[in-house]
Enzyme design. Structure first.
Site, PDB file in Angstrom:
ATOM      1  N   GLU A 126      12.972   4.479   1.885  1.00  0.00           N
ATOM      2  CA  GLU A 126      12.071   3.806   0.786  1.00  0.00           C
ATOM      3  C   GLU A 126      11.808   4.849  -0.323  1.00  0.00           C
ATOM      4  OE1 GLU A 126       8.599   1.371   1.743  1.00  0.00           O
ATOM      5  OE2 GLU A 126       9.455   0.974   3.649  1.00  0.00           O
TER       6      GLU A 126
ATOM      7  N   GLU B 213       6.780   3.172   8.883  1.00  0.00           N
ATOM      8  CA  GLU B 213       5.602   3.787   8.320  1.00  0.00           C
ATOM      9  C   GLU B 213       4.569   3.953   9.565  1.00  0.00           C
ATOM     10  OE1 GLU B 213       6.015   3.710   3.501  1.00  0.00           O
ATOM     11  OE2 GLU B 213       4.584   2.309   4.643  1.00  0.00           O
TER      12      GLU B 213
END
Length: 465
Positions: free
Chosen positions: A362, A173
């Site tokens: 995710e 991320e």
């Protein structure tokens, strides 16, 4: 609609070293930035003192119990497991010339165990942590020196695991640095935009150098980036809301643009100018950035809305990503809005923009689970959430989007990143531990464990549209 997924689709789950391993100073491991965030990535940064304790120090003790957990993942039929290497297990301070053999040996054992069950490793090089030594001595990613330290680390693990790991990610991320600079780039919270974007630039160059090293050392490997998929919608059809949404989506898409295209997009020049940001970008940096990724991976949990209405914006600033709630969506217990169709929308946007394979690494639901008197855990809410999202993944595939696989976040309960809680559970496997660190660490299958095993066994055909 045919819900069966394409042959070769990778099914599994995703974890991160700092949220499952524990063993926080075992076998020569150094202190990481995560170790200094006992209350999660949005908590205060606290120096470690002798005798103190954080819930992540033991986490779920995956460091010692991974053979037991891998057996459970295999029972569900996993063909892939996303995990990360703790950089501080390999280079405890970050700037050593020689790696820590005990740390390297640990991941050898982990990858060998995965191979035993035919589970493909998908490995992140840096997942919300870096050696605190690099922050203390060099200023984290604010220093250009950190590029070389990271490249050395990446080359070390590529050499060591070249025959065991063929799927890699660089930074988890990577766009989260805009919201949590200590977590993302090792800078103090409250750092100005100039400092944060310069550190991000160093990280983007380091990512490209790792991609180049991977292509050289493991020619048959694939290496991707990893984005927090934060797709935003305009709250209204007012042109000002639509334009502001475009700008805010570019805030995070910029990271993908650089890593896929190999250069800074034109729109960032105006952004930098308007914010008085003058980056130091060398010719060598520009050349390095041209080494681009093989696929795009991303997390997806929720969408949000954008408006130019300042009253609504002020209310929204209390949540993690300053998102204005969508009045048409329900929310989880933690206030994260549930938007399965948003995943299909995001996948189409990314594939249209980049024309690279996608990997959903995710996606999951954090919720409080109840153990019934008979020991069962009936998490139908989690089953519904993942079912509905996977149906939309299948729709995106029908749209023509190329998708490599799906790894649900937290297939086993773990310490949540945002607030270091155990009560926010994501797993198909329950772990007996609470927010204070009490519990036996016993593993227990939830109802969703059997459901997900059935979905994998039938390659999605038993999903309910």
């Amino acid at each position: 609609m045919n819900l069966r997924f394409p042959d070769g689709f990778l099914w599994g789950g995703a974890v991160a070293a700092n949220q499952v391993e524990g063993a926080y100073l075992t076998d020569g491991k150094g202190l990481s930035t995560s170790d200094l965030q006992p209350n999660g990535i949005f908590g205060d940064i606290k120096p470690r003192v002798e005798g103190d304790f954080g819930v992540k120090d033991i986490a779920i003790d995956f460091y010692h119990r991974f053979p037991q957990d891998m057996k459970l993942f295999a029972e569900m039929g996993f063909s892939v497991l996303r995990t990360s290497i703790a950089w501080t297990r390999i280079f405890p301070e970050g700037d050593e010339t020689q790696p820590n053999e005990a740390g390297l040996a640990y991941y050898d054992r982990l990858f060998d165990e995965m191979k035993k069950y035919g589970i493909t490793p998908l490995v992140t090089l840096s997942h919300y942590e870096m050696p605190y030594g690099l922050v203390k001595k060099h200023g984290g990613w604010g220093s250009r020196d950190t590029i070389d330290f990271f490249e050395n680390y990446a080359r070390t693990v590529f050499q060591r695991y070249q025959h065991k790991v063929k799927h890699w990610l660089t930074f988890n991320e990577i766009n989260m640095s805009l919201h949590a600079p200590f977590t993302g780039v090792g800078l103090p919270e409250g750092s100005d935009k100039q400092a944060v974007y310069q550190a991000i630039h160093h990280q983007l160059v380091a990512s490209a150098k790792a991609v180049k090293a991977c292509h050289e050392i493991i020619p048959d490997a694939k290496i991707g980036n990893m984005l927090l998929g934060g797709m935003l919608y305009p709250l209204t059809c007012k042109p000002t809301d639509v334009m502001e949404t475009l700008q805010q989506n570019r805030d995070w898409l910029f990271f993908g643009d650089v890593q896929v295209r190999g250069y800074y997009p034109a729109y960032m020049k105006r952004f930098f100018k308007q914010n008085n940001i003058a980056l130091t970008i060398t010719e060598e940096d520009k050349a390095a950035l041209k080494e681009t990724i093989d696929f795009i991976s991303f997390s997806y949990y929720m969408t949000g809305c954008v408006t130019t209405d300042e009253t609504l914006n002020n209310k929204a600033r209390a949540n993690i990503l300053n998102m204005v709630p969508n009045p048409h969506l329900a929310s989880s217990e933690w206030g994260w809005q549930i938007d399965p169709e948003g995943l299909r929308y995001l996948m189409n946007e990314l594939y249209d923009r980049y024309q690279k394979p996608l990997f959903i690494v995710e996606n999951g639901l954090g919720a409080r689970d109840t153990v019934e008197a008979d020991g069962s855990i009936n998490d139908d809410y989690r089953i519904q959430y993942i079912n509905d999202h996977l149906v939309q993944v299948r729709e995106a595939i029908e749209d023509g989007v190329e998708v490599m696989g799906y790894t649900s976040w937290g297939p086993i309960d773990l310490v949540s990143a945002s607030k270091a809680e155990f009560s926010k559970r994501y797993g198909f496997i329950y772990v007996d531990r609470d927010d204070q660190g009490n519990g036996t660490l016993e593993r227990r299958r939830k109802k969703s464990f059997y459901w997900y095993a059935d979905i994998i066994k039938n390659n999605g055909a038993t999903l309910k549209a």
